[in-house]
Scaffold this motif. Sequence first.
Motif, short mmCIF file in Angstrom:
data_model
loop_
_atom_site.label_atom_id
_atom_site.label_comp_id
_atom_site.label_asym_id
_atom_site.label_seq_id
_atom_site.Cartn_x
_atom_site.Cartn_y
_atom_site.Cartn_z
N ALA A 299 0.85 -1.20 0.00
CA ALA A 299 0.00 0.00 0.00
C ALA A 299 0.88 1.24 0.00
O ALA A 299 1.30 1.72 1.03
CB ALA A 299 -0.91 0.01 1.22
N LEU B 255 -2.39 5.89 0.93
CA LEU B 255 -3.37 5.64 1.98
C LEU B 255 -4.77 5.96 1.50
O LEU B 255 -5.61 6.41 2.25
CB LEU B 255 -3.04 6.48 3.22
CG LEU B 255 -1.84 5.98 4.02
CD1 LEU B 255 -1.68 6.81 5.28
CD2 LEU B 255 -2.00 4.52 4.40
N ALA C 163 -5.49 0.28 4.10
CA ALA C 163 -4.12 0.79 4.22
C ALA C 163 -3.97 1.66 5.46
O ALA C 163 -2.92 1.65 6.11
CB ALA C 163 -3.75 1.58 2.96
N THR D 117 -3.53 -0.58 8.36
CA THR D 117 -2.18 -1.15 8.34
C THR D 117 -1.16 -0.14 8.84
O THR D 117 -0.26 -0.46 9.62
CB THR D 117 -1.82 -1.61 6.92
OG1 THR D 117 -2.80 -2.55 6.47
CG2 THR D 117 -0.45 -2.26 6.89
#
Length: 446
Positions: A391, A394, A399, A402
């Motif tokens: 990713a 964003l 993402a 994460t």
Amino acid sequence: PADVEPLMRLVDVDPVLADLEEDDVFAKGVERYGAPTFSDFVRQCESDIVAYAHDAAPRETPISKACRACEFNHPDKSGQHACWERVMGWGAAEFEQPKVWDVWQFRQVDKALAQGKAFLADLDPTELETAGSYGPRQATQVRGTLSQSPQIDREGLAAELAKHPAPWHFIDFETTAPAIPFVKGLAPYEGMCFQFSHHVMEADGRVRHANQFLAQEDGNDPSFAFIDALYHALNGAEGTIFRYANHENTYLNLVAKRLQRASPFDPEHTARLVAFISDLTQDRSTGRVGARNMVDLLEIVTAHYWHPRMGASNSIKYVLPAVMESSPVLQAKYAAPIYGTPDMPSLNLTAGKVWLQRDLSGQIPSPYSLLPLIDDLMPAGFDATDRLYGASSLGDGGAAMTAYAYLQHTALTPAERSALRAALLQYCELDTLAMVFIWEHFLELV
């Protein structure tokens, strides 16, 4: 240390695998898969993959809604095309037409295919309109797709907008529910709120990015600091508060339960926060509706607005580029470097951001594609693409989750941590700004 209980343990799965090999787990799918047991199914998958790799003819499987998710769909070697050409006699060009499975929330795909209705154009919008609660929206999509024109219920939209007085507040949350909780006292997959953004639009059109919050990585449940910050941002605010979809409502109700279970605040402030949440939310299981219950902008979109760029999706990621393409007002306003200036303040951008741009073909790309790549924000030597599971932007919630997980578990340098936080703040800011854009366009339409 030896006296610390390990986080993970070994589990013998041999008995489970033995049961799978014996059980008739695919009994209901024998016709589709040609495999009565799990082990037979695995062997059939292996055979299919080998055949695909060697350009052999694919196994003759029935045509169904499962074809939409067919994994054999490389542009140069498509199992989808091969099966549908065999069964339906289609060429590749025909296959690219919108199909019945492209209709939003259409649950009758297999029934339609059995009737020979494979394309969206085969569906009768008049019949769809009375086919359940999703029917009117499905009919709107079919009509709009066939005419390739926006479908706007201006009268209904005007009546809806009249219900919601200014100033208009737009909020968006970022949340996570990790399998292994970040903090003590939470269960696996128990949700946490770690970020919000808040834009305000006044009746005269003035827009400002009013508030934001991103939790610190201090080992505490971020939901408590989150709700305290949201309380100070919205408590007593006049006008209408908007969310997009039910996510914010769900998580606020979860936070209320968390406060009642283990609040870090004194009883008086805890009671204020719980009352604040009750005021902003609804609970369909009990029929409770707060006095300032947030308005779902998604429901307004679904009931009154469709654009060809949206296709079968009502996600804000698709609605935003649709309204940008449709709106002369937005195009004139946001093609100028106005955002992030004193005329339209931002908490993260100060250089005059241009949100409406055109690519070489003249098309308007989604503003989400204009977010900075993590690689561009990171100091030299940080491989963001690899470390964030591919990713590099964003531009989606997964993402963001994460990136927040990295802030919890990874030994980042201060510069790397600062860059990740900056990317998270800009992403969430655009989510609420996107709601502003949609609302501005709706005001323009009526």
